[in-house]
Design a protein around this motif. Structure first.
Motif, mmCIF file in Angstrom:
data_model
loop_
_atom_site.group_PDB
_atom_site.id
_atom_site.type_symbol
_atom_site.label_atom_id
_atom_site.label_comp_id
_atom_site.label_asym_id
_atom_site.label_seq_id
_atom_site.Cartn_x
_atom_site.Cartn_y
_atom_site.Cartn_z
ATOM 1 N N ASP A 328 -52.728 2.248 -28.962
ATOM 2 C CA ASP A 328 -52.099 2.032 -27.654
ATOM 3 C C ASP A 328 -50.859 1.151 -27.740
ATOM 4 O O ASP A 328 -50.056 1.108 -26.796
ATOM 5 C CB ASP A 328 -53.106 1.383 -26.695
ATOM 6 N N ASP A 329 -50.704 0.418 -28.836
ATOM 7 C CA ASP A 329 -49.567 -0.491 -28.985
ATOM 8 C C ASP A 329 -48.497 0.046 -29.924
ATOM 9 O O ASP A 329 -47.384 -0.482 -29.962
ATOM 10 C CB ASP A 329 -50.038 -1.854 -29.516
ATOM 11 N N LEU A 330 -48.839 1.092 -30.705
ATOM 12 C CA LEU A 330 -47.943 1.543 -31.771
ATOM 13 C C LEU A 330 -46.610 2.052 -31.228
ATOM 14 O O LEU A 330 -45.547 1.714 -31.758
ATOM 15 C CB LEU A 330 -48.634 2.642 -32.597
ATOM 16 N N ALA A 331 -46.658 2.859 -30.176
ATOM 17 C CA ALA A 331 -45.412 3.441 -29.661
ATOM 18 C C ALA A 331 -44.446 2.358 -29.200
ATOM 19 O O ALA A 331 -43.232 2.427 -29.467
ATOM 20 C CB ALA A 331 -45.730 4.405 -28.508
ATOM 21 N N ASN A 332 -44.958 1.335 -28.515
ATOM 22 C CA ASN A 332 -44.083 0.256 -28.030
ATOM 23 C C ASN A 332 -43.485 -0.522 -29.192
ATOM 24 O O ASN A 332 -42.303 -0.885 -29.169
ATOM 25 C CB ASN A 332 -44.889 -0.674 -27.125
ATOM 26 N N VAL A 333 -44.291 -0.799 -30.233
ATOM 27 C CA VAL A 333 -43.791 -1.528 -31.399
ATOM 28 C C VAL A 333 -42.683 -0.735 -32.083
ATOM 29 O O VAL A 333 -41.630 -1.292 -32.448
ATOM 30 C CB VAL A 333 -44.933 -1.824 -32.376
ATOM 31 N N MET A 334 -42.883 0.576 -32.265
ATOM 32 C CA MET A 334 -41.878 1.412 -32.940
ATOM 33 C C MET A 334 -40.607 1.502 -32.097
ATOM 34 O O MET A 334 -39.499 1.453 -32.639
ATOM 35 C CB MET A 334 -42.449 2.804 -33.194
ATOM 36 N N ARG A 335 -40.764 1.605 -30.784
ATOM 37 C CA ARG A 335 -39.586 1.715 -29.908
ATOM 38 C C ARG A 335 -38.756 0.430 -29.938
ATOM 39 O O ARG A 335 -37.526 0.464 -30.005
ATOM 40 C CB ARG A 335 -40.042 2.015 -28.482
ATOM 41 N N ARG A 336 -39.420 -0.721 -29.926
ATOM 42 C CA ARG A 336 -38.690 -1.988 -29.989
ATOM 43 C C ARG A 336 -37.989 -2.141 -31.334
ATOM 44 O O ARG A 336 -36.865 -2.656 -31.413
ATOM 45 C CB ARG A 336 -39.654 -3.158 -29.774
ATOM 46 N N ALA A 337 -38.639 -1.706 -32.414
ATOM 47 C CA ALA A 337 -38.053 -1.845 -33.744
ATOM 48 C C ALA A 337 -36.788 -1.003 -33.882
ATOM 49 O O ALA A 337 -35.848 -1.386 -34.585
ATOM 50 C CB ALA A 337 -39.066 -1.463 -34.813
ATOM 51 N N GLN A 338 -36.758 0.140 -33.209
ATOM 52 C CA GLN A 338 -35.579 1.012 -33.298
ATOM 53 C C GLN A 338 -34.349 0.398 -32.650
ATOM 54 O O GLN A 338 -33.222 0.815 -32.910
ATOM 55 C CB GLN A 338 -35.901 2.361 -32.647
ATOM 56 N N LYS A 339 -34.532 -0.614 -31.816
ATOM 57 C CA LYS A 339 -33.397 -1.266 -31.153
ATOM 58 C C LYS A 339 -32.749 -2.326 -32.035
ATOM 59 O O LYS A 339 -31.703 -2.861 -31.673
ATOM 60 C CB LYS A 339 -33.855 -1.892 -29.838
ATOM 61 N N LEU A 340 -33.366 -2.631 -33.162
ATOM 62 C CA LEU A 340 -32.799 -3.646 -34.044
ATOM 63 C C LEU A 340 -31.504 -3.153 -34.668
ATOM 64 O O LEU A 340 -31.378 -1.978 -35.027
ATOM 65 C CB LEU A 340 -33.795 -4.015 -35.148
ATOM 66 N N THR A 341 -30.547 -4.038 -34.805
ATOM 67 C CA THR A 341 -29.281 -3.738 -35.464
ATOM 68 C C THR A 341 -29.007 -4.800 -36.516
ATOM 69 O O THR A 341 -29.545 -5.915 -36.453
ATOM 70 C CB THR A 341 -28.124 -3.705 -34.447
ATOM 71 N N VAL A 342 -28.156 -4.452 -37.479
ATOM 72 C CA VAL A 342 -27.821 -5.378 -38.558
ATOM 73 C C VAL A 342 -27.170 -6.630 -37.977
ATOM 74 O O VAL A 342 -26.195 -6.547 -37.222
ATOM 75 C CB VAL A 342 -26.883 -4.705 -39.591
ATOM 76 N N ASP A 343 -27.727 -7.776 -38.328
ATOM 77 C CA ASP A 343 -27.249 -9.089 -37.872
ATOM 78 C C ASP A 343 -27.298 -9.240 -36.356
ATOM 79 O O ASP A 343 -26.662 -10.144 -35.791
ATOM 80 C CB ASP A 343 -25.818 -9.354 -38.369
ATOM 81 N N GLY A 344 -28.084 -8.371 -35.689
ATOM 82 C CA GLY A 344 -28.254 -8.489 -34.252
ATOM 83 C C GLY A 344 -29.379 -9.454 -33.916
ATOM 84 O O GLY A 344 -29.976 -10.090 -34.790
ATOM 85 N N PRO A 345 -29.687 -9.605 -32.627
ATOM 86 C CA PRO A 345 -30.744 -10.553 -32.231
ATOM 87 C C PRO A 345 -32.112 -10.086 -32.704
ATOM 88 O O PRO A 345 -32.387 -8.883 -32.825
ATOM 89 C CB PRO A 345 -30.652 -10.557 -30.700
#
Length: 851
Positions: A328-345
């Motif tokens: 139930d938590d996997l989709a949210n974790v993967m979606r948040r991780a995809q928003k990461l950018t190099v040297d971003g927050p």
């Protein structure tokens, strides 16, 4: 001819070599002395110089153009006459125009029977190979020297066989020494004194081991003092190149390198690593790094423990982590991780996992960021920590709270009513100052977390005391309720409104727009407040002033300091006239009024006992004899300067430090009183101001019982506007016990609050102090004289002593005395002074009087 026979002998003396019967390394050639033409040459010379040579050819044509001048100079030099021969190294052609060989030419003169020089014999030796070898070695030496200089290596050479020691230019420069001047040490022991004391014995031992041939001590590091005075790190590398007969080194050659920058970086890195390791170990946080190309995750032992990876080493595939996350938590974790950018927050998440080894459900919080390695590989780096117990505890507390709420609804409602009474104003129903402090601190924390801004608006009714005096307290109360209702109607749903004192209100508002919009909202509020209201059949119109401080303009995010900034802006608004608005400006706010008073130095002043009493004398109105002293708090700084109360009391009150200041002033006042009595003075009564928090302190009575309070020489001044109509149970108890200790009660600033006669009878104070605001206009206002006369009459009727403060003129003294006032106090009679200046006003006890 003697010369001819000698020539034949020389030309035939060198035989061809066995390897080459036609050639020989030694060549002879005979030249005409006057024309320098070849007259004869042996076979070796003809093979050496393969160029076709016609008879009588010019020998100088065979010589390299750059060397001809040298050879001509030798031909004409005096050395040929004074000695047997002269020599020169020149290049000679060997057949082709550009094919030159180096040879050594020896020149000798030949004389005839008469002793006259007619010919010159040249002896040529091919030195081409030796010349090339010399040039190669010289070039290699130059390259080696260039390499040493560019590498920053200092060369040293210790020859223990001859006692010679050499130190290169770079060796000296890295130590700050002048390259061409003698060294400042002559022995090894003298040099060792330049080394760091902690390294000296080790280097002494290393040098001894080097001499014994121990290879383990040929390379080492140490610290040496630079000529400028600081320490530098030296990396020393050496090797033995010559040995004594016993096998021990007789000569050691090496290099030194300045590694101070590297050592500093290593020390900093080591210190940082130790701190980080300790922090990670203490916090029980797991650290991971995921390579997004290989999808391998580098983990530490704590990560393996959190996820239950019992067989995990240093790296595990990312799929093992994904498999452990709750579906139930996997989709949210993967979606948040995809928003990461190099040297971003970085992002922070909470999710559930099933541990691999035992399947237990655990709650995990992680924080992860993305970066790119030096090799260009995109990588996640982050932390995980197990928050299961925290989550479980929170859930248990929530459940317990819900159960308690369900079972004790009536009790909670009663508690809520009590809390409301404690945290709300009795007249308007708005939150009070205590509630405001809590709410402002909470909202500042939220604003800091969410990176938002808030505004603080402080309202003050213009000329409110005059309204009270003119229309009565009932009208003043109705006006306060009107202001409260107006502000409530004008506020937004998430604004917070409080009444913090008699006629002052504060509004906390989220600052969602610009300052311009904020000012426009404040102007609309002023417009609404200025509308007249009906009070007792009369139209009453009031205006207000507003001071505004925002977290954008204020230099602090503490609740007390933000209130100070709003108060500073309010004072500036009121100074410009009624019905004004002012924004806080750092250069005109804190820098001008409170810059020198910060929470840190205020707390330090309390700890060091820097608060001392200043005494303002009080005089009997009829005799003008000293009859009392009011102890006022002053902050005496270490440089002897005095900080006035207006500059520290607002901050001390916001930080809940007034209790400690009141206590310090009281203790020092009692010490002064005891000292005066011991010196034989008739000590008057000392009155002290006591803050609201001090009066409601449960430990007040206990602390007073520990003090030496005797002879009814102490009284407490309570502000009318704060205490009389809304005493809590603790304050009421403290007042009863204070009386039992023989301490009198006085009401300060009487005439500015809302005290009822019933409350006055209930409190039964020993004195009333007429507020300065009523005394100042006394001489030119009949209404003021009437009001003061009424107060004095009330005091007489209730057998209460009446004190007038703010007395500044002789006319005021005469009027107050004629109205029946008992005691006078003010700058016109005496200003507050330290204890040592009060003694001149005290009168000695007469014989027989009790001390």
């Amino acid at each position: 001819m003697e010369g001819a026979s000698t020539l034949d002998l020389l030309l035939n003396s060198v035989k061809p070599t066995a390897d080459d019967p036609e050639t020989s390394p030694v060549a002879f050639v005979l030249l005409d002395r006057t024309r320098w033409t070849i007259t004869a040459a042996n076979q070796s010379f003809r093979h050496f110089c393969t160029r076709s040579l016609p008879d009588e050819s010019d020998f100088l044509e065979l010589i390299h153009p750059d060397d001809r001048k040298l050879l001509k100079n030798l031909f004409g030099s005096a050395s040929l006459h004074s000695g047997p021969s002269a020599q020169a190294e020149v290049r000679i052609t060997c057949g082709k125009e550009a094919d030159w060989h180096w040879c050594l030419i020896t020149i000798s003169e030949l004389s005839d029977d008469k002793g006259e020089t007619t010919s010159v014999l040249l002896h040529l030796v091919d030195i081409e190979r030796q010349k090339k070898q010399h040039d190669t070695e010289a070039s290699r030496a130059r390259r080696w020297n260039y390499a040493l200089v560019s590498s920053g290596l200092g060369v040293w050479d210790h020859n223990y066989g001859t006692g010679e020691k050499f130190y290169s230019r770079t060796w000296r420069i890295m130590r700050g020494l002048v390259p061409d001047e003698p060294l400042d040490f002559s022995t090894e022991e003298e040099w060792l004194q330049n080394l760091h004391p902690q390294d000296r014995d080790f280097v002494r031992q290393a040098i001894a081991q080097q001499r014994d041939g121990n290879p383990d001590y040929m390379n080492f590091e140490y610290r040496e003092r630079h000529a400028a005075g600081h320490w530098i790190w030296i990396e020393c590398r050496g090797d033995a190149v010559e040995f004594f007969e016993d096998g021990k080194p007789s000569r050691i050659v090496g290099t030194d390198r300045d590694i101070s920058d590297r050592k500093t970086s290593e020390l900093l890195l080591a210190r940082t690593r130790r701190r980080l390791e300790l922090a990670v170990e203490t916090s029980q946080i797991g650290v991971f790094e995921r390579n997004l190309v290989t999808n391998e995750v580098s983990i530490d032992a704590r990560m393996a423990e959190i996820y239950g990876f019992e067989d995990a080493k240093d790296k595990v595939p990312a799929s093992r982590f994904v498999a452990r996350v709750h579906p139930d938590d996997l989709a949210n974790v993967m979606r948040r991780a995809q928003k990461l950018t190099v040297d971003g927050p970085a992002i922070t998440d909470r999710f559930r996992i099933y541990r691999e080894n035992d399947g237990e459900l655990r709650h995990v919080q992680h924080r992860v960021a993305m970066f790119r390695t030096d090799e260009g590989v995109e990588t996640y780096i982050g932390t995980n920590w197990d928050v299961t117990e925290e989550t479980r505890m929170r859930q248990e507390l929530l459940t317990a709270k819900q159960v308690a709420e369900a079972r004790n609804f009536e009790l909670d409602r009663a508690k809520s009513d009590i809390e409301r009474a404690v945290h709300h104003d009795y007249l308007t129903g708005l939150p009070n100052r205590s509630f405001l402090d809590e709410e402002l601190s909470r909202r500042l924390d939220i604003a800091k977390r969410d990176e938002t801004r808030i505004a603080l608006l402080q309202f003050d009714i213009d000329n409110f005391r005059s309204i009270n005096a003119t229309y009565g307290h009932e009208a003043g109360d109705k006006l306060l309720k009107h202001v409260a209702n107006t502000l409530l109607n004008m506020s937004r749903h998430n604004d917070f409104l409080a009444r913090i004192s008699g006629d002052e209100f504060v509004m906390i508002s989220n600052m969602d727009s610009s300052r311009k919009s904020l000012l426009q909202s404040a102007e609309r509020i002023l417009l609404e407040l200025s509308k007249p209201i009906q009070v007792g059949g009369k139209r009453l119109k009031a205006t207000a002033s507003i001071g505004i401080a925002t977290t954008q303009d204020s230099d602090t995010e503490r609740a007390g300091s933000l209130l100070q900034d709003a108060g500073s802006a309010l004072r500036r608004a009121k100074s410009e006239g009624p019905n004004r608005i002012a924004l806080f400006k750092p250069d005109k706010g804190r820098s001008g009024n409170m810059a020198q008073v910060t929470p840190e130095n205020l707390i330090e002043a309390i700890e060091k006992g820097a608060f001392v009493p200043y005494y303002q004398p009080q005089f009997d109105a009829k005799t003008l004899r000293l009859c009392g002293l009011e102890a006022l708090a002053r902050w005496k700084k270490h440089d002897g300067s005095i900080v006035e109360p207006a500059k520290f009391i607002p901050l001390a009150d916001s930080l809940n430090l007034m209790n400690q200041i009141d206590k310090a002033i009281m203790e020092k006042a009692l010490q002064d009183s005891a000292r005066w009595k011991a010196q034989g003075f008739d000590t008057p009564r000392i009155s002290l101001n006591i803050s609201p928090r001090r009066l409601s302190d449960p430990g007040l009575v206990t602390s007073l019982q520990k003090l030496d309070i005797t002879g009814r020489t102490l009284s407490f001044e309570l502000l009318e506007s704060i205490f009389l109509d809304r005493q809590d149970d603790i304050s009421a108890y403290n007042l009863r016990e204070i009386r039992k200790l023989g301490i009198e009660i006085e009401i300060d600033d009487f005439g500015t609050g809302y005290t009822s006669i019933t409350s006055l009878l209930h409190l039964a104070p020993q004195a009333l102090k007429i507020a300065r605001e009523l005394v100042v206009p006394l001489t030119h206002s009949r209404e003021q004289r009437t009001i003061i006369k009424s107060i004095i009459d009330i005091g007489k009727a209730l057998n209460i002593r009446v004190v007038a403060e703010g007395v500044e003129t002789k006319e005021q003294i005469e009027l107050l005395t004629s109205l029946g006032c008992d005691v006078l106090q003010g700058f016109g009679l005496g200003r507050p002074v330290p204890a040592d200046q009060i003694e001149r006003l005290l009168t000695p006890l007469e014989d027989g009087q009790s001390r």
